[in-house]
Write a protein that holds these residues in place. Structure first.
Motif, PDB file in Angstrom:
ATOM      1  N   MET A 212       0.845  -1.205   0.000  1.00  0.00           N
ATOM      2  CA  MET A 212       0.000   0.000   0.000  1.00  0.00           C
ATOM      3  C   MET A 212       0.880   1.255   0.000  1.00  0.00           C
ATOM      4  SD  MET A 212      -3.221   0.728  -0.020  1.00  0.00           S
ATOM      5  CE  MET A 212      -3.281   2.281  -0.877  1.00  0.00           C
ATOM      6  N   ILE A 213       1.901   1.245   0.871  1.00  0.00           N
ATOM      7  CA  ILE A 213       2.792   2.403   0.923  1.00  0.00           C
ATOM      8  C   ILE A 213       3.475   2.601  -0.428  1.00  0.00           C
ATOM      9  CG2 ILE A 213       4.907   3.317   1.973  1.00  0.00           C
ATOM     10  CD1 ILE A 213       4.042   1.998   4.580  1.00  0.00           C
ATOM     11  N   GLY A 214       3.901   1.506  -1.033  1.00  0.00           N
ATOM     12  CA  GLY A 214       4.540   1.589  -2.351  1.00  0.00           C
ATOM     13  C   GLY A 214       3.615   2.207  -3.383  1.00  0.00           C
ATOM     14  N   MET A 215       2.344   1.800  -3.335  1.00  0.00           N
ATOM     15  CA  MET A 215       1.392   2.343  -4.309  1.00  0.00           C
ATOM     16  C   MET A 215       1.163   3.839  -4.079  1.00  0.00           C
ATOM     17  SD  MET A 215      -1.492  -0.576  -4.594  1.00  0.00           S
ATOM     18  CE  MET A 215      -1.495  -1.773  -5.941  1.00  0.00           C
ATOM     19  N   LEU A 216       1.185   4.248  -2.801  1.00  0.00           N
ATOM     20  CA  LEU A 216       0.916   5.658  -2.502  1.00  0.00           C
ATOM     21  C   LEU A 216       2.129   6.546  -2.755  1.00  0.00           C
ATOM     22  CD1 LEU A 216      -1.204   5.566   0.781  1.00  0.00           C
ATOM     23  CD2 LEU A 216      -1.933   6.284  -1.485  1.00  0.00           C
ATOM     24  N   THR A 217       3.339   5.977  -2.693  1.00  0.00           N
ATOM     25  CA  THR A 217       4.505   6.854  -2.686  1.00  0.00           C
ATOM     26  C   THR A 217       5.563   6.530  -3.728  1.00  0.00           C
ATOM     27  OG1 THR A 217       5.663   5.512  -1.068  1.00  0.00           O
ATOM     28  CG2 THR A 217       4.300   7.285  -0.219  1.00  0.00           C
ATOM     29  N   SER A 218       5.404   5.459  -4.509  1.00  0.00           N
ATOM     30  CA  SER A 218       6.507   5.235  -5.442  1.00  0.00           C
ATOM     31  C   SER A 218       6.046   5.067  -6.875  1.00  0.00           C
ATOM     32  CB  SER A 218       7.368   4.051  -4.994  1.00  0.00           C
ATOM     33  OG  SER A 218       6.583   2.912  -4.882  1.00  0.00           O
ATOM     34  N   MET A 219       4.917   5.688  -7.204  1.00  0.00           N
ATOM     35  CA  MET A 219       4.478   5.622  -8.595  1.00  0.00           C
ATOM     36  C   MET A 219       4.753   6.919  -9.348  1.00  0.00           C
ATOM     37  SD  MET A 219       1.114   3.202  -8.450  1.00  0.00           S
ATOM     38  CE  MET A 219       0.671   3.588 -10.128  1.00  0.00           C
ATOM     39  N   PHE A 220       5.369   7.875  -8.675  1.00  0.00           N
ATOM     40  CA  PHE A 220       5.604   9.165  -9.331  1.00  0.00           C
ATOM     41  C   PHE A 220       6.384   9.015 -10.641  1.00  0.00           C
ATOM     42  CE2 PHE A 220       8.278  12.754 -10.302  1.00  0.00           C
ATOM     43  CZ  PHE A 220       7.363  13.778 -10.368  1.00  0.00           C
ATOM     44  N   GLY A 221       7.481   8.237 -10.577  1.00  0.00           N
ATOM     45  CA  GLY A 221       8.327   8.067 -11.760  1.00  0.00           C
ATOM     46  C   GLY A 221       7.536   7.529 -12.948  1.00  0.00           C
ATOM     47  N   LEU A 222       6.695   6.535 -12.679  1.00  0.00           N
ATOM     48  CA  LEU A 222       5.881   5.952 -13.755  1.00  0.00           C
ATOM     49  C   LEU A 222       4.939   6.992 -14.334  1.00  0.00           C
ATOM     50  CD1 LEU A 222       4.742   2.409 -12.531  1.00  0.00           C
ATOM     51  CD2 LEU A 222       6.513   2.987 -14.190  1.00  0.00           C
ATOM     52  N   LEU A 223       4.231   7.717 -13.449  1.00  0.00           N
ATOM     53  CA  LEU A 223       3.278   8.710 -13.933  1.00  0.00           C
ATOM     54  C   LEU A 223       3.991   9.794 -14.732  1.00  0.00           C
ATOM     55  CD1 LEU A 223       1.073   9.093 -10.731  1.00  0.00           C
ATOM     56  CD2 LEU A 223       0.526   7.853 -12.830  1.00  0.00           C
ATOM     57  N   TYR A 224       5.148  10.215 -14.207  1.00  0.00           N
ATOM     58  CA  TYR A 224       5.891  11.300 -14.840  1.00  0.00           C
ATOM     59  C   TYR A 224       6.322  10.914 -16.246  1.00  0.00           C
ATOM     60  CZ  TYR A 224       9.305  15.123 -15.111  1.00  0.00           C
ATOM     61  OH  TYR A 224       9.999  16.226 -15.481  1.00  0.00           O
ATOM     62  N   VAL A 225       6.749   9.664 -16.408  1.00  0.00           N
ATOM     63  CA  VAL A 225       7.264   9.232 -17.703  1.00  0.00           C
ATOM     64  C   VAL A 225       6.153   8.742 -18.628  1.00  0.00           C
ATOM     65  CG1 VAL A 225       8.759   7.557 -18.847  1.00  0.00           C
ATOM     66  CG2 VAL A 225       9.499   8.631 -16.742  1.00  0.00           C
ATOM     67  N   MET A 226       5.180   8.013 -18.069  1.00  0.00           N
ATOM     68  CA  MET A 226       4.220   7.328 -18.939  1.00  0.00           C
ATOM     69  C   MET A 226       3.037   8.188 -19.339  1.00  0.00           C
ATOM     70  SD  MET A 226       4.208   3.527 -17.262  1.00  0.00           S
ATOM     71  CE  MET A 226       3.119   2.798 -18.485  1.00  0.00           C
ATOM     72  N   THR A 227       2.442   8.929 -18.398  1.00  0.00           N
ATOM     73  CA  THR A 227       1.194   9.626 -18.718  1.00  0.00           C
ATOM     74  C   THR A 227       1.226  11.115 -18.421  1.00  0.00           C
ATOM     75  OG1 THR A 227       0.253   9.308 -16.523  1.00  0.00           O
ATOM     76  CG2 THR A 227      -0.103   7.547 -18.119  1.00  0.00           C
ATOM     77  N   GLY A 228       2.125  11.555 -17.532  1.00  0.00           N
ATOM     78  CA  GLY A 228       2.074  12.958 -17.123  1.00  0.00           C
ATOM     79  C   GLY A 228       0.730  13.307 -16.496  1.00  0.00           C
ATOM     80  N   GLY A 229       0.118  12.335 -15.842  1.00  0.00           N
ATOM     81  CA  GLY A 229      -1.171  12.578 -15.184  1.00  0.00           C
ATOM     82  C   GLY A 229      -2.361  12.407 -16.126  1.00  0.00           C
ATOM     83  N   GLY A 230      -2.109  12.433 -17.411  1.00  0.00           N
ATOM     84  CA  GLY A 230      -3.179  12.352 -18.385  1.00  0.00           C
ATOM     85  C   GLY A 230      -3.540  10.919 -18.697  1.00  0.00           C
ATOM     86  N   PRO A 231      -4.346  10.601 -19.658  1.00  0.00           N
ATOM     87  CA  PRO A 231      -5.143  11.547 -20.450  1.00  0.00           C
ATOM     88  C   PRO A 231      -6.302  12.125 -19.638  1.00  0.00           C
ATOM     89  CG  PRO A 231      -5.619   9.281 -21.031  1.00  0.00           C
ATOM     90  CD  PRO A 231      -4.482   9.234 -20.084  1.00  0.00           C
ATOM     91  N   GLU A 232      -6.554  13.397 -19.859  1.00  0.00           N
ATOM     92  CA  GLU A 232      -7.623  14.133 -19.182  1.00  0.00           C
ATOM     93  C   GLU A 232      -7.491  14.053 -17.666  1.00  0.00           C
ATOM     94  OE1 GLU A 232     -11.378  12.757 -20.738  1.00  0.00           O
ATOM     95  OE2 GLU A 232     -10.513  12.695 -22.751  1.00  0.00           O
ATOM     96  N   GLY A 233      -6.263  14.020 -17.168  1.00  0.00           N
ATOM     97  CA  GLY A 233      -6.054  13.997 -15.718  1.00  0.00           C
ATOM     98  C   GLY A 233      -6.484  12.706 -15.053  1.00  0.00           C
ATOM     99  N   SER A 234      -6.697  11.650 -15.847  1.00  0.00           N
ATOM    100  CA  SER A 234      -7.283  10.430 -15.278  1.00  0.00           C
ATOM    101  C   SER A 234      -6.296   9.597 -14.467  1.00  0.00           C
ATOM    102  CB  SER A 234      -7.876   9.562 -16.391  1.00  0.00           C
ATOM    103  OG  SER A 234      -6.845   9.137 -17.252  1.00  0.00           O
ATOM    104  N   THR A 235      -4.989   9.870 -14.603  1.00  0.00           N
ATOM    105  CA  THR A 235      -4.044   9.030 -13.862  1.00  0.00           C
ATOM    106  C   THR A 235      -3.384   9.773 -12.707  1.00  0.00           C
ATOM    107  OG1 THR A 235      -2.320   9.552 -15.469  1.00  0.00           O
ATOM    108  CG2 THR A 235      -3.519   7.513 -15.795  1.00  0.00           C
ATOM    109  N   TYR A 236      -4.012  10.849 -12.258  1.00  0.00           N
ATOM    110  CA  TYR A 236      -3.447  11.567 -11.115  1.00  0.00           C
ATOM    111  C   TYR A 236      -3.497  10.714  -9.853  1.00  0.00           C
ATOM    112  CZ  TYR A 236      -2.406  16.318 -12.594  1.00  0.00           C
ATOM    113  OH  TYR A 236      -1.819  17.410 -13.145  1.00  0.00           O
ATOM    114  N   LEU A 237      -2.392  10.785  -9.081  1.00  0.00           N
ATOM    115  CA  LEU A 237      -2.364  10.251  -7.726  1.00  0.00           C
ATOM    116  C   LEU A 237      -1.937  11.417  -6.828  1.00  0.00           C
ATOM    117  CD1 LEU A 237      -0.755   6.724  -8.115  1.00  0.00           C
ATOM    118  CD2 LEU A 237      -3.061   7.259  -7.361  1.00  0.00           C
ATOM    119  N   PRO A 238      -2.203  11.319  -5.511  1.00  0.00           N
ATOM    120  CA  PRO A 238      -1.863  12.458  -4.645  1.00  0.00           C
ATOM    121  C   PRO A 238      -0.431  12.940  -4.821  1.00  0.00           C
ATOM    122  CG  PRO A 238      -3.164  10.886  -3.427  1.00  0.00           C
ATOM    123  CD  PRO A 238      -2.917  10.273  -4.775  1.00  0.00           C
TER     124      PRO A 238
END
Lengths: 273, 310
Positions: free
Chosen positions: B238-264
Motif C-alpha cells: 500500500m505504501i509503495g502504491m501511494l509513494t513510489s508511482m511518481f516516476g511511472l506517472l511522470y514518464v508514462m502519462t504525465g497525469g493524463g489523459p484528461e487527468g485520469s491518472t493523477y495520484l496524490p
C-alpha cells in the motif's frame, strides 16, 4: 495433490518469467536497430550487433554528464548514510541511554513520513540554506530520506552481536568509540554492504527528489536525464532505447552480482518489523 | 560501565587504572549522544521540521495571500478540485486492487517454496524488475504499450482489437498500475519467501501425508502460518502504491489523459512545481500524511496483536 498443482503452476510461471524478461529484450533489440529498421519492423531481430545508438545516446544529449552527476551524488550519499547510520544504529541498537527508546521510536516514525509529504517545505528549507541545485543539497536530501531505514536495519543487526565480544573488547580497554570502530564496523560489514547496495539503488533510481533539488539542466541526475530523452528523441526511438539501457546497465550489473545481498536487505526489514 | 577487575594488582597500577576508567567513564557516558547526534540532526532538520512547517504552511495562502492565515481554505479548495478528486478516486482503486497485488506474489512464492520445476530460476527472474527505476520501467513500457507496440501486436495476433493503453482515460490508470505491479511484485515475493523459511516444514509434510489438496494446504497451513508476513506485505505494498508511482506517472502519462491518472503524489508535484501553489500542495501533502499515518498505525496495531499471539 500438491505434486500435480506444482506442474499446473509451472506453465503460467514460465510464461510470467518470459513476460518479466521480454520488455528488456525488446528494448535491447530496438536499441540495436537503425531508425529505418525500427520503422519497417520493430519486432524482427536487429540484423547486426550495432552500438551506434549507444554512442550517440552517450555523447549527444549529455548522458555522460548526467551519469557522472549520478555517480558522484550516489557515492557521497551512500558513504554518509553508512557512516551516520552505523553510528546511530550502534548507539540505538546496543546502548541504553537516556532518551534512546524515544529516539528509536522517532526514527521509526520518520520511516512513515514519505518524501511527498515534506517535499514542499523541504524545498523551501533547502533554498533558504542556499543548497538548491548543488551536490551537497541533493546528497543531504538523500541522506535525510534514507537514514531512518538505514538506522533501523543497522540497529537491528548490531543488537544481534553477541555481548561476549563487546565485553571482551571493553576489558581490553576499548572506549565505546573503540568498540564501534574496532568491533561493530568490521562485524557489521556484511550488513553494511547489503544496506549500502540497497541505498545506492534507491538513490540511483530516484527521480522525484532529484527533480526537485536539481532544477538546472547541467546538474541533472541520470534518471531525470532519461525523462528528458523521450522528448528529444521522439522520432528516433532506437537512440532513446539505447539511452534507457545505459541508465539501467549499472543496476543490472549490480543485480547480477549482488542479488542475494539486495534480497537480504529487503527481507531484513520484513523479518525485524 | 568501567570494568571492575579483582585480583592482585599493584596499588599504583590500580590507581592509574581507576583514573583512566573514570576518564573513560565520562567519555563513554557522552559517547551514545555523540554517536546519534549527526543522524538526529539530519532527520530532525530535514524530515521532521519540514513536516511541521508543511502542516503549518497548509493553513496559509498562495500568491498574494502568501504567509497570511486562511484557515481551511486550501483543504476546501482541494475538495473542489476535480484533479484532486480524481487522485483520491484512484487511491480508492488502488485499495481495491491491493488484494490482487498481494495475492500474486503470495501465490508465486508458494509455488516456488513447493519447488515447482524451475523454481531456482524464477526467484532471480521475478525479482529483477524490482531493482529497476520507475523511470526506466516507465520508459520501456511507453514503447511496449504504444498503439503500434508489441502488446497490441500480440492482441492482433489473437484476433483482438488494439487498445489505446495510455491514451484512453478509462484504461490508462489500469495500465500504469499494471506496470507498477509488474515492476514491484518481486519485492513482495522475496519477503514472502523469507516468511516461508520461518514456516515449520513438518506442517507442510503433515498436510502432504494427510492428502490435503493444494487449496486446503494453502488455507489451513500456509495462510495461518504466514499471517505476519501477509500483513507486512499488505502495508508495504500500500505504501509503495501511494509513494513510489511518481516516476511511472511522470514518464508514462504525465497525469493524463484528461487527468485520469493523477495520484496524490503527482498532484502535489504539479501544484508545487508547475502551478506554483505551494500552500495548496502542502494541504495535499498533509492529507497524504494522514493517510500514511492511518496505514502506519494499522501496522503497529497489527504487529502488537500478533506480538501477543507469539
Amino acid at each position: 495433490m500438491v505434486r500435480s498443482a506444482r506442474w499446473v503452476a509451472a506453465v503460467p510461471m514460465a510464461a510470467l518469467a518470459v513476460a518479466t524478461v521480454y520488455p528488456l529484450v525488446f528494448t535491447t533489440n530496438v536499441a540495436m536497430k537503425t531508425r529505418r529498421e525500427y520503422v519497417l519492423d520493430r519486432f524482427a531481430p536487429a540484423d547486426a550487433l550495432r552500438w551506434d545508438n549507444f554512442t550517440s545516446a552517450w555523447t549527444n544529449v549529455g548522458t555522460s554528464r548526467y551519469f557522472l552527476n549520478s555517480v558522484i551524488v550516489v557515492a557521497c550519499s551512500v558513504a554518509l548514510l553508512l557512516l551516520l547510520g552505523s553510528m546511530a544504529g550502534f548507539a540505538l541498537g546496543r546502548l541504553k541511554f537516556r532518551g534512546s527508546s524515544t529516539l528509536f521510536l522517532g526514527c521509526l516514525a520518520a520511516l512513515f513520513v514519505p518524501f511527498q509529504v515534506i517535499m514542499v517545505p523541504l524545498a523551501r528549507v533547502m533554498s533558504d540554506a542556499g543548497l538548491v541545485d548543488t551536490y551537497p543539497g541533493l546528497i543531504l536530501a538523500y541522506v535525510a530520506q534514507f537514514l531512518p531505514f538505514t538506522i533501523f536495519l543497522m540497529a537491528g543487526h548490531y543488537a544481534t552481536v553477541p555481548s561476549e565480544i563487546v565485553d571482551a573488547a571493553r576489558i581490553d580497554g576499548n572506549s565505546l568509540y573503540g568498540v564501534y570502530w574496532r568491533i561493530m564496523l568490521p562485524i557489521g560489514a556484511p550488513a553494511l554492504v547489503s544496506v549500502g547496495v540497497l541505498n545506492a539503488l534507491f538513490c540511483w533510481n530516484d527521480v522525484l527528489i532529484s527533480l526537485l533539488m536539481m532544477p538546472s539542466a547541467e546538474n541533472r541526475t541520470l534518471m531525470v536525464g532519461v525523462t528528458s530523452l523521450r522528448g528529444q528523441y521522439s522520432d528516433d526511438i532506437p537512440v532513446f532505447a539505447a539511452g534507457v539501457l545505459i541508465a539501467a546497465l549499472p543496476v543490472l550489473v549490480v543485480y547480477l552480482f549482488l542479488q542475494r545481498r539486495i534480497a537480504e536487505g529487503v527481507t531484513a526489514g520484513a523479518t525485524k518489523g | 560501565m568501567p570494568s571492575r577487575q579483582a585480583g592482585p594488582i599493584g596499588r599504583v597500577r590500580r590507581a592509574k587504572r581507576a583514573g583512566r576508567a573514570r576518564r573513560a567513564g565520562r567519555v563513554d557516558r557522552l559517547a551514545p549522544f555523540v554517536l546519534v547526534a549527526p543522524a538526529v540532526l539530519v532527520v530532525v532538520l530535514l524530515r521532521l521540521w519540514p513536516l511541521v512547517l508543511g502542516i503549518n504552511f497548509s493553513f496559509t495562502g498562495d500568491g498574494e495571500l502568501n504567509g497570511t492565515a486562511v484557515g481551511l481554505d486550501n483543504y476546501l479548495a482541494l475538495l473542489d478540485d476535480p484533479l484532486f478528486r480524481t487522485s483520491l478516486r484512484n487511491v480508492g482503486l488502488l485499495v481495491l486492487l491491493l488484494p490482487i497485488a498481494v495475492a500474486i506474489p503470495g501465490l508465486l512464492a508458494t509455488f516456488i517454496h513447493l519447488k515447482v520445476p524451475g523454481h531456482r530460476v524464477y526467484r532471480g527472474v521475478y525479482f529483477f524488475p524490482a531493482v529497476l527505476s520507475p523511470v526506466i520501467v516507465g520508459a520501456i513500457f511507453t514503447l511496449l504499450l504504444s498503439f503500434d507496440g508489441p502488446l497490441n501486436a500480440a492482441l492482433g495476433g489473437l484476433g483482438l482489437p488494439p487498445v489505446d493503453w495510455l491514451g484512453d482515460p478509462d484504461v490508462a490508470i489500469f495500465a500504469v498500475v499494471g506496470v507498477h505491479v509488474w515492476a514491484t511484485f518481486g519485492m513482495a515475493l522475496v519477503v514472502f519467501l523469507a516468511g516461508f523459511s520461518t514456516l515449520d516444514p513438518s506442517l507442510l509434510d503433515a498436510a502432504k501425508v494427510d492428502g490435503a489438496s493444494f487449496v486446503q494446504t494453502l488455507r489451513h497451513v500456509i495462510v495461518p502460518g504466514l499471517t505476519r508476513t501477509i500483513q507486512f506485505v499488505f502495508v508495504t505494498t500500500m505504501i509503495g502504491m501511494l509513494t513510489s508511482m511518481f516516476g511511472l506517472l511522470y514518464v508514462m502519462t504525465g497525469g493524463g489523459p484528461e487527468g485520469s491518472t493523477y495520484l496524490p503524489e503527482y498532484y502535489i508535484w504539479m501544484q508545487q512545481g508547475r502551478f506554483d501553489r505551494p500552500a495548496l500542495a502542502s494541504a495535499a501533502s498533509t492529507a497524504l500524511f494522514v493517510a500514511m499515518l492511518v496505514v502506519g498505525l494499522a501496522q503497529v496495531a497489527v504487529l502488537r496483536r500478533t506480538g501477543k499471539e507469539d
